[in-house]
Design a protein around this motif. Sequence first.
Motif, PDB file in Angstrom:
ATOM      1  N   UNK A 169     -14.608  12.010 -13.674  1.00  0.00           N
ATOM      2  CA  UNK A 169     -14.827  13.631 -13.621  1.00  0.00           C
ATOM      3  C   UNK A 169     -14.626  13.907 -12.365  1.00  0.00           C
ATOM      4  N   UNK A 170     -13.897  14.875 -12.102  1.00  0.00           N
ATOM      5  CA  UNK A 170     -13.429  15.298 -10.814  1.00  0.00           C
ATOM      6  C   UNK A 170     -14.701  15.902  -9.782  1.00  0.00           C
ATOM      7  N   UNK A 171     -15.632  16.658 -10.745  1.00  0.00           N
ATOM      8  CA  UNK A 171     -16.668  17.349 -10.217  1.00  0.00           C
ATOM      9  C   UNK A 171     -17.823  16.146  -9.572  1.00  0.00           C
ATOM     10  N   UNK A 172     -17.815  14.944 -10.390  1.00  0.00           N
ATOM     11  CA  UNK A 172     -18.673  13.934  -9.886  1.00  0.00           C
ATOM     12  C   UNK A 172     -17.969  13.416  -8.664  1.00  0.00           C
ATOM     13  N   UNK A 173     -16.753  13.018  -8.773  1.00  0.00           N
ATOM     14  CA  UNK A 173     -15.835  12.347  -7.759  1.00  0.00           C
ATOM     15  C   UNK A 173     -16.005  13.154  -6.295  1.00  0.00           C
ATOM     16  N   UNK A 174     -15.989  14.277  -6.602  1.00  0.00           N
ATOM     17  CA  UNK A 174     -15.996  15.199  -5.109  1.00  0.00           C
ATOM     18  C   UNK A 174     -17.495  15.168  -4.646  1.00  0.00           C
ATOM     19  N   UNK A 175     -18.342  14.770  -5.397  1.00  0.00           N
ATOM     20  CA  UNK A 175     -19.690  14.480  -4.676  1.00  0.00           C
ATOM     21  C   UNK A 175     -20.143  13.074  -4.454  1.00  0.00           C
ATOM     22  N   UNK A 176     -19.394  12.095  -4.615  1.00  0.00           N
ATOM     23  CA  UNK A 176     -19.488  10.824  -4.683  1.00  0.00           C
ATOM     24  C   UNK A 176     -19.224  10.176  -3.204  1.00  0.00           C
ATOM     25  N   UNK A 177     -19.673   9.088  -2.916  1.00  0.00           N
ATOM     26  CA  UNK A 177     -19.417   8.151  -1.752  1.00  0.00           C
ATOM     27  C   UNK A 177     -17.960   7.834  -1.704  1.00  0.00           C
ATOM     28  N   UNK A 178     -17.351   7.685  -2.593  1.00  0.00           N
ATOM     29  CA  UNK A 178     -15.817   7.212  -2.759  1.00  0.00           C
ATOM     30  C   UNK A 178     -14.777   8.277  -1.944  1.00  0.00           C
ATOM     31  N   UNK A 179     -15.342   9.578  -1.831  1.00  0.00           N
ATOM     32  CA  UNK A 179     -14.386  10.461  -1.195  1.00  0.00           C
ATOM     33  C   UNK A 179     -14.993  10.986   0.075  1.00  0.00           C
ATOM     34  N   UNK A 180     -14.635  10.507   1.400  1.00  0.00           N
ATOM     35  CA  UNK A 180     -15.086  10.833   2.679  1.00  0.00           C
ATOM     36  C   UNK A 180     -14.021  11.368   3.626  1.00  0.00           C
ATOM     37  N   UNK A 181     -14.550  12.504   3.894  1.00  0.00           N
ATOM     38  CA  UNK A 181     -13.626  13.341   4.846  1.00  0.00           C
ATOM     39  C   UNK A 181     -12.157  13.741   4.355  1.00  0.00           C
ATOM     40  N   UNK A 182     -12.308  14.082   2.706  1.00  0.00           N
ATOM     41  CA  UNK A 182     -11.191  14.441   2.359  1.00  0.00           C
ATOM     42  C   UNK A 182     -10.107  13.190   1.851  1.00  0.00           C
ATOM     43  N   UNK A 187      -2.981  -0.943  -2.958  1.00  0.00           N
ATOM     44  CA  UNK A 187      -3.627   0.284  -2.522  1.00  0.00           C
ATOM     45  C   UNK A 187      -2.961   1.449  -2.696  1.00  0.00           C
ATOM     46  N   UNK A 188      -3.473   2.641  -3.199  1.00  0.00           N
ATOM     47  CA  UNK A 188      -3.082   3.911  -3.052  1.00  0.00           C
ATOM     48  C   UNK A 188      -3.976   4.663  -2.157  1.00  0.00           C
ATOM     49  N   UNK A 189      -3.749   4.962  -0.946  1.00  0.00           N
ATOM     50  CA  UNK A 189      -4.400   5.615  -0.085  1.00  0.00           C
ATOM     51  C   UNK A 189      -4.200   7.118  -0.017  1.00  0.00           C
ATOM     52  N   UNK A 190      -5.090   7.991  -0.400  1.00  0.00           N
ATOM     53  CA  UNK A 190      -4.991   9.365  -0.356  1.00  0.00           C
ATOM     54  C   UNK A 190      -5.676  10.242   0.512  1.00  0.00           C
ATOM     55  N   UNK A 191      -4.683  10.496   1.752  1.00  0.00           N
ATOM     56  CA  UNK A 191      -5.138  11.436   2.746  1.00  0.00           C
ATOM     57  C   UNK A 191      -5.070  12.840   2.440  1.00  0.00           C
ATOM     58  N   UNK A 192      -6.148  13.616   2.359  1.00  0.00           N
ATOM     59  CA  UNK A 192      -5.968  14.921   1.840  1.00  0.00           C
ATOM     60  C   UNK A 192      -6.249  14.990   0.606  1.00  0.00           C
ATOM     61  N   UNK A 193      -7.069  14.610  -0.058  1.00  0.00           N
ATOM     62  CA  UNK A 193      -7.259  14.839  -1.608  1.00  0.00           C
ATOM     63  C   UNK A 193      -7.173  16.324  -2.066  1.00  0.00           C
ATOM     64  N   UNK A 194      -8.043  17.083  -1.548  1.00  0.00           N
ATOM     65  CA  UNK A 194      -7.965  18.560  -1.694  1.00  0.00           C
ATOM     66  C   UNK A 194      -6.501  19.209  -1.859  1.00  0.00           C
ATOM     67  N   UNK A 195      -5.611  18.730  -0.933  1.00  0.00           N
ATOM     68  CA  UNK A 195      -4.211  19.160  -1.001  1.00  0.00           C
ATOM     69  C   UNK A 195      -3.520  18.530  -2.245  1.00  0.00           C
ATOM     70  N   UNK A 214       0.729  -1.295  -0.140  1.00  0.00           N
ATOM     71  CA  UNK A 214      -0.035  -0.068  -0.128  1.00  0.00           C
ATOM     72  C   UNK A 214       1.017   1.169   0.178  1.00  0.00           C
ATOM     73  N   UNK A 215       0.437   2.256  -0.650  1.00  0.00           N
ATOM     74  CA  UNK A 215       1.146   3.773  -0.641  1.00  0.00           C
ATOM     75  C   UNK A 215       0.406   4.440  -0.035  1.00  0.00           C
ATOM     76  N   UNK A 216       0.759   5.493   0.868  1.00  0.00           N
ATOM     77  CA  UNK A 216       0.040   6.299   1.362  1.00  0.00           C
ATOM     78  C   UNK A 216       0.629   7.743   1.228  1.00  0.00           C
ATOM     79  N   UNK A 217      -0.497   8.687   0.620  1.00  0.00           N
ATOM     80  CA  UNK A 217      -0.246  10.045   0.080  1.00  0.00           C
ATOM     81  C   UNK A 217      -0.893  10.966   1.145  1.00  0.00           C
ATOM     82  N   UNK A 218      -0.071  11.785   1.647  1.00  0.00           N
ATOM     83  CA  UNK A 218      -0.678  12.757   2.643  1.00  0.00           C
ATOM     84  C   UNK A 218       0.062  14.129   2.435  1.00  0.00           C
TER      85      UNK A 218
END
Length: 379
Positions: A139-152, A32-40, A6-10
């Motif tokens: 699409x980024x706009x769709x992703x940001x409203x989706x259930x896949x993104x939780x607490x950034x 697994x690519x774990x992205x913590x802080x997507x907006x960053x 797994x890779x952690x992106x923070x």
Amino acid sequence: MAFAGASLVADGMLCASTKSAVDSGADSGYHLLIVEGYSRTKETTPNGEWIESRPFIVGGRRWTIDYSPNGDNSEDEEFISVFLVLDDDINHSVKVQYVFSFIDQPELRVSKHIRQSEPVFFSERHDVHGHHGRFRFMKREVFERSKHLKHDRFVLRCDLVVLKSDGNTKEQGVGTSALPFNELSPPSDLQSHFADLLLSKEGADITFEVGGEKFAAHRCVLAARSSIFKAQLYGAMNESSVVKITDMKAKVFGSLLTFIYTDAVPEFVDMEAYDGHEIIYAPRLLQFLEAAERYDLQRLKSICEEKLASFICAETVADIFAVAERRRCFGLKEACLEFIKADPSLHATFAAGGLGQITGTRSPSLLKRLLSKFGLLKL
């Protein structure tokens, strides 16, 4: 399906846990690519650039995942792009079936679905066929409203099957066949599950307030890993759900939690000692070591000691020695002494009072021992 690490992106960058690639030991596996802080990541990684995962080995070949939060090129700037990259220089092409999915899409990871995916042909990394993926993964706009993104945060999974080949040519389809899924005995994926538990905060029953930030965690996990946390969180009459920590930086505590849940260390622990890295990263390592000692995480303490020993230089030896003495890191303290002894330019400095500054308020017996160790300094 074998676990391939797994890779952690923070904070917009990869947090490296090991120097070497993770080997799945099989012809099929998942990373697994774990992205913590997507907006960053969206802010710091412009269109056309990407964040690369740690390398992992499946089917005897080395792979990485490239994640472009703002798209791989100008035509895809409204999309997230993801690619599987062949990251070795072996002069043999390979045929692969692969699927990208989010961690909450188990239906995309069944063996039937992967086997039915279109096989693609990978050659060397720098070749035009060295990577394949999805320019318009979502699409980024769709992703940001989706259930896949939780607490950034989100977790991307890449499943791949390296097809066997009877020859060593670069021709496509030469005697290829997929390794049957039912012949694989998957290794433990405990680490990835606990990483997801920490990131999702699901079932969290304790909150830590550190440096203005809040961290949700699970009492039972902390208690299982740390005798200090066990005493604090399950002690008599301790029913508080919020714990305030005032003498530790938020980043240090966040990295500490990541280690407790996954055994993964932050990127700066993996830095090599060159080009001034010692001066930059030694203070952060010292803070991490002190945190490890404070919560009785002996393995983490040993990892920090080993890395700090390689970071000893004229600018860092005093601080490293002081912490090594305070935290009873005997091997690290001896390494500091040997460094001082081997560098004649430091002898005059310490003879003029520098050694007293290092030891500070330490006992006179320690100072005498140090002096006799050098044989060049006199009281």
